[in-house]
Design an enzyme around this catalytic site. Sequence first.
Site, mmCIF file in Angstrom:
data_model
loop_
_atom_site.group_PDB
_atom_site.id
_atom_site.type_symbol
_atom_site.label_atom_id
_atom_site.label_comp_id
_atom_site.label_asym_id
_atom_site.label_seq_id
_atom_site.Cartn_x
_atom_site.Cartn_y
_atom_site.Cartn_z
ATOM 1 N N ARG A 1 0.829 -1.210 0.000
ATOM 2 C CA ARG A 1 0.000 0.000 0.000
ATOM 3 C C ARG A 1 0.859 1.253 0.000
ATOM 4 N NH1 ARG A 1 -5.276 -1.442 3.858
ATOM 5 N NH2 ARG A 1 -5.306 -3.646 3.252
ATOM 6 N N GLU B 1 -14.375 -10.541 9.716
ATOM 7 C CA GLU B 1 -14.816 -9.567 10.713
ATOM 8 C C GLU B 1 -15.709 -10.218 11.753
ATOM 9 O OE1 GLU B 1 -16.114 -5.444 9.070
ATOM 10 O OE2 GLU B 1 -16.595 -6.998 7.610
#
Length: 618
Positions: A60, A121
């Site tokens: 990133r 999650e």
Amino acid sequence: MPVARPEPQEPRVIAHLDLDCFYVQVEQRRNPALRGQPTAVVQYNDWKGGGLIAVSYEARKFGVKRSMRGDEAKHVCPGINLVQVPVSRDKADLNVYRSAGSEVVAILSTKGKCERASIDEVYLDLTDAAKEMLSESPPESSEFIFEEATKSNILDLTSDASDREENVKAWLCRADADYQDKLLACGAIIVAQLRVKVLEETQFTCSAGIAHNKMLAKLVSGMHKPAQQTVVPSSSVQDFLASLPVKKMKQLGGKLGSSLQDDLGVETVGDLLGFTEEKLQEYYGVNTGTWLWKTARGISGEEVEDRLLPKSHGCGKTFPGPKALKTNTAVKSWLDKLCEELSERIQSDLNCNKRVAQTLTLHARASKENECNSVKKFPSKSCPLRYGTGKIQEDAMKLFESGLHDFWGYRNTGWSITSLSVTASKIFDIPSGTNSILRYIKGPSSGASSTIVDPSSTPDLTPFVVHEEQCQPSSSIKEDCDNSSLAKQCGATEEKGVSKKLSKAQESGSILKFLSQSQSAFHEKRNFDGLICSNQGHESSSGASEAGQHGKTNINTAGDHSAGNTWMLNVEDIDPDVVGELPLEIQREIQGWIRPSKHASTKKRGSTISSYFSPSRR
DNA sequence: ACGGATTATACG
DNA sequence: TCGTATAAT
């Protein structure tokens, strides 16, 4: 679309945990050489280097983003490692990630209510655990504070200095804090412990948010990444939300958020405070209006569901541009593959989790050949789900044909399919209690010689007829209940031994038999269904000898009584006349399965067995 | 002509 | 109840 839920008045401690670039971490665990390297997970390497679906934090930094192509990623980050998603049956196979996700859920579900929110999650309701800590070993009187907890980010707490950890520690231990903050502090410590445990046991790092409700916890869990946690004291909520762009809120990332901006000039959540609840309801309806009003104030009553498993299983594939499917045979071939995978997955869910799916749904996207680019949507279609790969394939194709029929309306110009998916939903737990009628059915491990039921109390059920091809054994239940070996183990799914044994049992007269209807009119929605059978672990029998008979390995007929073998007996229909001859108790049970259906099959007016596990009954 | 493949939920 | 639309990751 969002709906506000009533508010629990007691303060809760809610956490949201999110695995950092999860697919990348899974690949890094598999190949440690990738650790610390710029890495991305990509699917379908053939076109432009494939599409990125997860990007490591190292990558990133180079500006690599999800939704880039592999080629672009290589361009901005030449040293990037691109790992492909596993492929089976010519489509992406996400099972490794699914099972890695379950590893984490297994750890997190040990502390309070746990909701699997997605593959990577989880929400936790830590209220009880936090209260317990507060009363038994409150941080304020504790000598030592769990170190990872002191690395928390506390919203509002100025956190740039070098004495940051000291400040955090002080906050966690504040004796003069209000009750809510004390609970949050305990929550932060518990979450820190859990995250360390997850790291130790799975090698995965995750980030987390700790707050008084789901909305806030989720909102901040990604605020400091990777491998960090953030706490939201209620005193910080107002200011925090005031400057937060609306689009950052969950549920406002799409059209609703855009509408707030474009139609109401609302840019931040704080801007929403300028509208009365009534005004918001005027624009967006009562439910959404109220939800917006509360959301602006950091209020969310949504509870953490106690659910560790997904509510549906789906398999799909897109066929972009030139790959679009234009013939029935192409569709069938792909549908067959999708259904194969789906069948494996629901079978595994049955074996491992003792759950059955009731509905099969087919989705497709289509466009018309030449002519005015009709915006017409391909309708989704669903039907009762029958277990067994062949049946699912058959039904899915029928659903497709039915959808295609609607799609053309009256004039058939050529079509092309750009995406296909099949989904199994309406999943229910198999009641674990004594399943009376199932005692009359022998499982795979019961030879004809060993009898489960007392013959004297066994009614004569000869009027029923079992159709062997309807017997669909499960694959081995042995392990695999982490589905790491799912694909492998589900490969060996066809088993003849069971039908043999069922026939033997049939001869012995101790088995329930069913009448089958012809395969006729699907469109009239024959109401088919299946019956889950399980030999709850009594009787030990002759496994070894049986195991030898069917050439496949991996078939586990014997032993494992703790789990109990589970398999599926497909039933097309049942003759109501015959039911009347059964013992009353059994009749009642069968009646319980039967529910009226609008589209009941042409035959035998009245009801058909729809499901043993009807949601309506306890 | 979609970044894919999955999941979830509200609405009518 | 089914089918559609929206949203998130």
